[in-house]
Scaffold this motif. Sequence first.
Motif, PDB file in Angstrom:
ATOM      1  N   LEU A  62       3.425   4.863   5.082  1.00  0.00           N
ATOM      2  CA  LEU A  62       2.690   4.996   6.343  1.00  0.00           C
ATOM      3  C   LEU A  62       3.395   5.894   7.358  1.00  0.00           C
ATOM      4  N   PRO A  63       4.734   5.855   7.477  1.00  0.00           N
ATOM      5  CA  PRO A  63       5.395   6.743   8.445  1.00  0.00           C
ATOM      6  C   PRO A  63       5.213   8.232   8.152  1.00  0.00           C
ATOM      7  N   GLU A  64       4.758   8.582   6.943  1.00  0.00           N
ATOM      8  CA  GLU A  64       4.493   9.990   6.656  1.00  0.00           C
ATOM      9  C   GLU A  64       3.309  10.511   7.459  1.00  0.00           C
ATOM     10  N   VAL A  65       2.399   9.616   7.823  1.00  0.00           N
ATOM     11  CA  VAL A  65       1.219  10.050   8.578  1.00  0.00           C
ATOM     12  C   VAL A  65       1.156   9.451   9.977  1.00  0.00           C
ATOM     13  N   VAL A  66       1.524   8.191  10.113  1.00  0.00           N
ATOM     14  CA  VAL A  66       1.565   7.567  11.436  1.00  0.00           C
ATOM     15  C   VAL A  66       2.991   7.712  11.940  1.00  0.00           C
ATOM     16  N   ARG A  67       3.242   8.857  12.585  1.00  0.00           N
ATOM     17  CA  ARG A  67       4.585   9.196  13.064  1.00  0.00           C
ATOM     18  C   ARG A  67       4.709   8.706  14.495  1.00  0.00           C
ATOM     19  N   HIS A  68       5.587   7.732  14.668  1.00  0.00           N
ATOM     20  CA  HIS A  68       5.651   7.000  15.925  1.00  0.00           C
ATOM     21  C   HIS A  68       5.837   7.933  17.118  1.00  0.00           C
TER      22      HIS A  68
ATOM     23  N   SER B  88      -0.022   1.228  13.337  1.00  0.00           N
ATOM     24  CA  SER B  88       0.252   0.750  11.979  1.00  0.00           C
ATOM     25  C   SER B  88       1.652   0.171  11.918  1.00  0.00           C
ATOM     26  N   THR B  89       2.045  -0.202  10.716  1.00  0.00           N
ATOM     27  CA  THR B  89       3.411  -0.668  10.488  1.00  0.00           C
ATOM     28  C   THR B  89       4.210   0.437   9.805  1.00  0.00           C
ATOM     29  N   THR B  90       5.475   0.165   9.556  1.00  0.00           N
ATOM     30  CA  THR B  90       6.368   1.161   8.941  1.00  0.00           C
ATOM     31  C   THR B  90       6.515   0.937   7.444  1.00  0.00           C
ATOM     32  N   VAL B  91       5.516   0.348   6.813  1.00  0.00           N
ATOM     33  CA  VAL B  91       5.574  -0.004   5.394  1.00  0.00           C
ATOM     34  C   VAL B  91       5.383   1.227   4.510  1.00  0.00           C
TER      35      VAL B  91
ATOM     36  N   ASP C 189       0.829  -1.197   0.000  1.00  0.00           N
ATOM     37  CA  ASP C 189       0.000   0.000   0.000  1.00  0.00           C
ATOM     38  C   ASP C 189       0.864   1.248   0.000  1.00  0.00           C
ATOM     39  N   GLY C 190       0.266   2.374  -0.381  1.00  0.00           N
ATOM     40  CA  GLY C 190       0.903   3.674  -0.192  1.00  0.00           C
ATOM     41  C   GLY C 190       0.515   4.183   1.184  1.00  0.00           C
ATOM     42  N   ILE C 191      -0.499   5.042   1.230  1.00  0.00           N
ATOM     43  CA  ILE C 191      -1.137   5.429   2.489  1.00  0.00           C
ATOM     44  C   ILE C 191      -2.594   5.010   2.362  1.00  0.00           C
ATOM     45  N   PRO C 192      -3.018   3.958   3.030  1.00  0.00           N
ATOM     46  CA  PRO C 192      -4.429   3.555   2.933  1.00  0.00           C
ATOM     47  C   PRO C 192      -5.345   4.699   3.338  1.00  0.00           C
TER      48      PRO C 192
ATOM     49  N   LYS D 106       4.019  10.353  17.902  1.00  0.00           N
ATOM     50  CA  LYS D 106       3.495  11.705  17.659  1.00  0.00           C
ATOM     51  C   LYS D 106       2.044  11.675  17.177  1.00  0.00           C
ATOM     52  N   THR D 107       1.771  10.894  16.141  1.00  0.00           N
ATOM     53  CA  THR D 107       0.390  10.782  15.655  1.00  0.00           C
ATOM     54  C   THR D 107      -0.145   9.366  15.761  1.00  0.00           C
ATOM     55  N   GLY D 108       0.662   8.452  16.262  1.00  0.00           N
ATOM     56  CA  GLY D 108       0.249   7.061  16.403  1.00  0.00           C
ATOM     57  C   GLY D 108       1.417   6.216  16.826  1.00  0.00           C
ATOM     58  N   LEU D 109       1.246   4.925  16.758  1.00  0.00           N
ATOM     59  CA  LEU D 109       2.325   3.989  17.077  1.00  0.00           C
ATOM     60  C   LEU D 109       2.605   3.143  15.846  1.00  0.00           C
ATOM     61  N   ALA D 110       3.888   2.990  15.508  1.00  0.00           N
ATOM     62  CA  ALA D 110       4.294   2.235  14.330  1.00  0.00           C
ATOM     63  C   ALA D 110       5.181   1.070  14.754  1.00  0.00           C
ATOM     64  N   VAL D 111       4.891  -0.104  14.222  1.00  0.00           N
ATOM     65  CA  VAL D 111       5.630  -1.317  14.573  1.00  0.00           C
ATOM     66  C   VAL D 111       6.130  -1.983  13.296  1.00  0.00           C
ATOM     67  N   PRO D 112       7.103  -2.893  13.404  1.00  0.00           N
ATOM     68  CA  PRO D 112       7.570  -3.603  12.211  1.00  0.00           C
ATOM     69  C   PRO D 112       6.456  -4.466  11.614  1.00  0.00           C
ATOM     70  N   GLN D 113       6.515  -4.656  10.304  1.00  0.00           N
ATOM     71  CA  GLN D 113       5.518  -5.505   9.652  1.00  0.00           C
ATOM     72  C   GLN D 113       5.711  -6.968  10.046  1.00  0.00           C
TER      73      GLN D 113
END
Length: 477
Positions: A401-407, A395-398, A377-380, A409-416
């Motif tokens: 996604l890190p452009e919007v789900v900034r660990h 979300s994951t860091t795929v 995906d790009g940004i779902p 700051k705006t969410g939590l990002a984990v490895p896929q």
Amino acid sequence: MTESKTSESVFPQAFAPGLPHVACVLLWYPLFTQPFIFREVQGLRKRLPVSVFSLYGASLRHCSTEMRTAAQQTHTLGTKAIFAILAEVLRQFCLHPLLMGRLFRRTMFRRWSCLETMGENLWAFCAGVYLARRFKEAGIDMIYAPWPRGTATAAWVAGSITGLPFATCARGDNLEPADPDLGAKLDAAFLVRANNGADKVRIENFDRGQAKGKVELVYNGLTLPPLADEAVAPEAASAQADTPGAPASHCFSEADPSFMRLDEVPASASPVPMKRPVRLLALGRFDVTKGFDVLLRACGLLQDRGLDFTLTLAGGGGAVMGLGYMQTELVRLRKQLGLEARVSMPGLISHNELPKLLKEHDIFAAPCVVHASGRRDGIPNTVIEALAYGLPVVSTTVNALPEVVRHGKTGLAVPQHDAEALANAIALLANDSALAAGLAHNGRLLAAHMFDPEANNDRLARVFINNYRCWKESCVE
């Protein structure tokens, strides 16, 4: 028989002279799974003279009332136009055999991944020949194909016959695995649009770098109406937030719409858990790139740890949409993990139902993965909508996604592919309501700024106008 259409020579408003008349070419329009395309096209129609051409017949299942109304202003081809299309193809082959032979060879003599893709491009070739004549009659100035596959094939063929420039857009899994003609299309297009920063880099570096120097970044616009209570306007985001756990300051850059500085949201010293059961939400096509199987395994871990939660896993499609049999696998996995009492699967959700669904949940999960084939995906758009509706996102860091789900700051990002990390992130939010609220607040600010539909549609219209003007001036020279 000819295609069904309405008179699009009369536009809903008067436009300034000199604006390019744009032909937008899609496989279906509108389509309920592509609300972002619908908003983009309808936004462009307010700013430019735009005529929409759909290569296939109407597909209005699950479409909103607004979409059904827009369908009446679309030139729809499909089987109703097959005789007119074939007659035009035959006419062109008789009048210009060398040109048509070259275009046919360029279009069809490829190593297609499957018969379905080859068939789509064969139909797109024929439709493109027919549309070339229609574009001349309608006074079209430029062609826009929002997808780089069959729609771009039709745009490329029509542009080659008429001498009109065509633009396209590549995103997510369009780039890997890519169709065998993508590099040639990027080379032929006078403009390529990217809707996120990660894909912009991928497009510029694709193949031999044919797209370098002509890729424009314009993010999608929000597709849902703003929340009725305290809707966040972009200009309000620079004000200091009073919400506990929210950042103290924000900074925007008009030059780069993706830039926004947000302070990290700290975990609470004395965390207060969310109300039980914690209501989790995930939605989207049941596709291999969504990682919903990883989410179910994370839910199995959360159940083993004693967390009281429910998950609404909304979506579907499966084999009907050419996405394989992921739905069957998810149903099997839910039973295997003993999650049937906690995980509901209501099926496909109409866009009209999304606001209510988002308001009824506490945490949004987007465990996207890169498939072995390279698809991603790009940004779902579901992530953008969740942020806009004030849901904390895991979300994951795929890819983008890190452009919007900034660990942090705006969410939590984990490895896929990491069910344990995903479970830990969900549990952290479930047990710290202030942290979740702070992340949700930041996410809502980011979504309102980065995906403001009016600003982004303005930008896309300017991109079309400026690039068309440059192309026209280069032709004069």
